[in-house]
Design a protein around this motif. Structure first.
Motif, PDB file in Angstrom:
ATOM      1  N   ASP A 128       0.820  -1.361  -0.108  1.00 29.58           N
ATOM      2  CA  ASP A 128       0.093  -0.082  -0.013  1.00 29.58           C
ATOM      3  C   ASP A 128       0.888   1.329   0.109  1.00 29.58           C
ATOM      4  O   ASP A 128       1.887   1.302   0.490  1.00 29.58           O
ATOM      5  CB  ASP A 128      -0.865  -0.007   1.096  1.00 29.58           C
ATOM      6  CG  ASP A 128      -2.130  -0.733   1.054  1.00 29.58           C
ATOM      7  OD1 ASP A 128      -2.854  -0.545  -0.013  1.00 29.58           O
ATOM      8  OD2 ASP A 128      -2.445  -1.606   1.819  1.00 29.58           O
ATOM      9  N   THR A 135      -2.988   4.217  -2.452  1.00 30.71           N
ATOM     10  CA  THR A 135      -4.105   3.080  -2.442  1.00 30.71           C
ATOM     11  C   THR A 135      -5.069   3.313  -1.281  1.00 30.71           C
ATOM     12  O   THR A 135      -6.210   3.064  -1.567  1.00 30.71           O
ATOM     13  CB  THR A 135      -3.528   1.767  -2.224  1.00 30.71           C
ATOM     14  OG1 THR A 135      -2.769   1.822  -1.275  1.00 30.71           O
ATOM     15  CG2 THR A 135      -2.765   1.454  -3.583  1.00 30.71           C
ATOM     16  N   SER A 144      -6.097   5.369  -8.458  1.00 26.86           N
ATOM     17  CA  SER A 144      -4.933   4.325  -7.506  1.00 26.86           C
ATOM     18  C   SER A 144      -5.821   4.189  -6.257  1.00 26.86           C
ATOM     19  O   SER A 144      -5.248   3.049  -5.784  1.00 26.86           O
ATOM     20  CB  SER A 144      -3.807   5.097  -7.415  1.00 26.86           C
ATOM     21  OG  SER A 144      -4.022   6.182  -6.617  1.00 26.86           O
ATOM     22  N   ARG A 188      -7.895   2.734  -3.449  1.00 26.07           N
ATOM     23  CA  ARG A 188      -8.753   1.309  -3.394  1.00 26.07           C
ATOM     24  C   ARG A 188      -9.844   1.871  -2.198  1.00 26.07           C
ATOM     25  O   ARG A 188     -10.915   0.947  -2.354  1.00 26.07           O
ATOM     26  CB  ARG A 188      -8.296   0.383  -3.008  1.00 26.07           C
ATOM     27  CG  ARG A 188      -7.437   0.011  -1.806  1.00 26.07           C
ATOM     28  CD  ARG A 188      -6.751  -1.063  -1.626  1.00 26.07           C
ATOM     29  NE  ARG A 188      -5.657  -1.373  -0.476  1.00 26.07           N
ATOM     30  CZ  ARG A 188      -6.220  -1.508   0.940  1.00 26.07           C
ATOM     31  NH1 ARG A 188      -7.613  -1.602   1.063  1.00 26.07           N
ATOM     32  NH2 ARG A 188      -5.412  -1.734   1.574  1.00 26.07           N
TER      33      ARG A 188
END
Length: 463
Positions: free
Chosen positions: A181, A230, A255, A257
């Motif tokens: 991450d 992320t 990018s 999440r």
């Protein structure tokens, strides 16, 4: 114990402006800072070191270095006024004060008033010439963070190394943080939100943290595009600033999440705006005293217990217990009851599936004609009006009903809306007994240093 054990010392750990440190380089800076604190500046176990600066890798280094020698970090809120800093230093009596260049003058004056040494953060060496003794242990206090003081004098919550380590583990697991991450940290590190929800858990997981000195929409969009994070943590105010910015519709957010949000109840309109860009918003609930990672997406996280107490009607006060919850305020005032429960002062509902929904502060509850009214419900409905930038509901004494609802409204620049239009907007969205009886239109809402609305100050509008 609170320490850095990088699985891959060559992987990037921390990026700040033009500097990127690997996990190995970050660990070496911790070694060097611990040696300087112990041998150079004479800091000993249990002593406090204050920090006055914008978000900077040196604060992370300092925290872990102080943990090594058993000492304590006191980060000062850069948004406070000098008398407020004075009160905190008088209460915690640090041995010395570290600062960045921007706060050099303020730090010098502050240190002189309190008769303590002060040093620039740049004086922390990057390579150790000798080792510092290891006094780290789980029960050692390592971080003092002052509460917002919405209901009284701010108190310093005492986080032990064990508290922080537990919170790092809990937060990393709940968010699924791994070494792959990249976390964009945009909130200040003098609060547990910016420091403990993602930043420390990411470093403990071997991930990469992109650290901004301070939040600004343009800088945030630049960071999204440059660092390709992320994960990121936001609060309603920063979410709104991003959404209102001209770059929002076309910004590259691919990018990410997930976006996590905390600090207060997140208005539905903000969540929907992020969803429209394909981003799911997860909410994290907690406080300065609870790590703060306690409840995620409405459910207590693994290792943390939560329950409701003093339930009246459909809501009760949230109580939290877990290894990340502080036991004391500085120097030794208990923070929890005899069974280890921390009484948050927040009201919530809990459904049959065990999902908690925060509805406001217990002290903010308005009781009108025997009915309980939660200001957050009114504010959420009112915020859906396109002319409303911010609003805050609060109780006012009333001879007939006991209390009635007043509301202060900040309109968006260039927008126009009056009481009749906004009242009509609320009708049908909330019960009639919840409708505000008195209205004020103001330029700004009075807030604490943590950005929480000061409802007592708003009540003064009524005279």
């Amino acid at each position: 114990m609170l320490e850095l054990r990088p699985a891959d010392p060559n992987a990037p750990a921390l990026t700040h402006e033009q500097l990127t440190l690997s996990h190995g380089e970050l660990a070496r800076r911790v070694d060097a800072a611990a040696a300087q604190l112990w041998h150079g500046w004479g800091v000993r176990p249990g002593e406090r070191v204050a920090w006055l600066a914008a978000a900077d890798p040196a604060q992370i280094v300092l925290l872990f270095a102080l943990a090594r020698i058993g000492a304590i970090l006191l980060p000062l809120n850069v948004r406070l006024a000098a008398p407020e800093w004075d009160a905190q230093l008088a209460q915690c009596a640090p041995r010395l004060l570290l600062h960045d260049a921007a706060f050099a003058d303020a730090a010098r004056d502050l240190a002189q008033r309190h008769g303590i040494a002060h040093h620039a953060a740049q004086e922390l060496p990057h390579e150790a010439q000798q080792a510092a003794p290891d006094h780290a242990h789980a029960d050692a206090p390592v971080l003092l963070v002052f509460t917002s003081g919405t209901t009284g004098t701010p108190k310093a919550a005492v986080h032990t190394q064990g508290n922080l380590v537990a919170n790092m583990r809990i937060a990393a697991q709940a968010q699924g943080i791994t070494r792959d991450d990249v976390v964009a940290t945009m909130l200040p590190l003098f609060h547990v939100g910016g420091l403990c929800i993602q930043t420390l858990p990411a470093l403990a997981s071997g991930a990469h943290v992109a650290l901004l000195p301070r939040f600004a929409p343009d800088a945030a969009f630049d960071a999204f595009e440059r660092h390709r994070p992320t994960l990121t943590l936001q609060v309603p105010a920063t979410m709104k600033a991003l959404i209102d910015h001209p770059r929002w519709p076309n910004a590259d957010l691919s990018s990410l999440r997930a976006v996590w949000a905390g600090s207060s109840v997140v208005p539905r309109a903000l969540i929907d705006a992020f969803a429209a860009r394909g981003l799911r918003v997860h909410d994290v609930y907690g406080s300065t005293e609870t790590g703060p990672f306690s409840i995620a997406d409405g459910h207590p996280v693994k290792g943390v217990e939560a329950k409701l107490a003093d339930v009246q009607g459909d809501a009760g006060e949230v109580l939290v217990r877990g290894p990340n919850v502080v036991a004391h305020y500085w120097p030794a005032q208990p923070a929890c009851d005899a069974e280890g429960w921390f009484h948050t002062g927040d009201l919530a509902r809990c459904d049959a599936q065990g999902r908690f929904a925060i509805v406001g502060r217990a002290k903010d509850l308005v009781i009108s004609g025997g009915e309980n009214i939660h200001p957050a419900e009114i504010e959420a409905a009112l915020a859906l009006h396109e002319a409303v930038a911010e609003c805050a509901a609060f109780g006012l004494p009333d001879a007939q009903w006991g209390e009635v609802v007043g509301v202060a409204v900040v309109l968006r620049p260039g927008a126009a809306a009056g009481e009749d239009e906004l009242r009509a907007h609320l009708e049908g969205r909330i019960a009639r007994f919840k409708l505000p009886r008195r209205w004020w239109f103001v330029e700004t809402l009075p807030k604490t240093a943590l950005g929480k609305v000061q409802r007592n100050a708003l009540r003064a509008l009524a005279g």
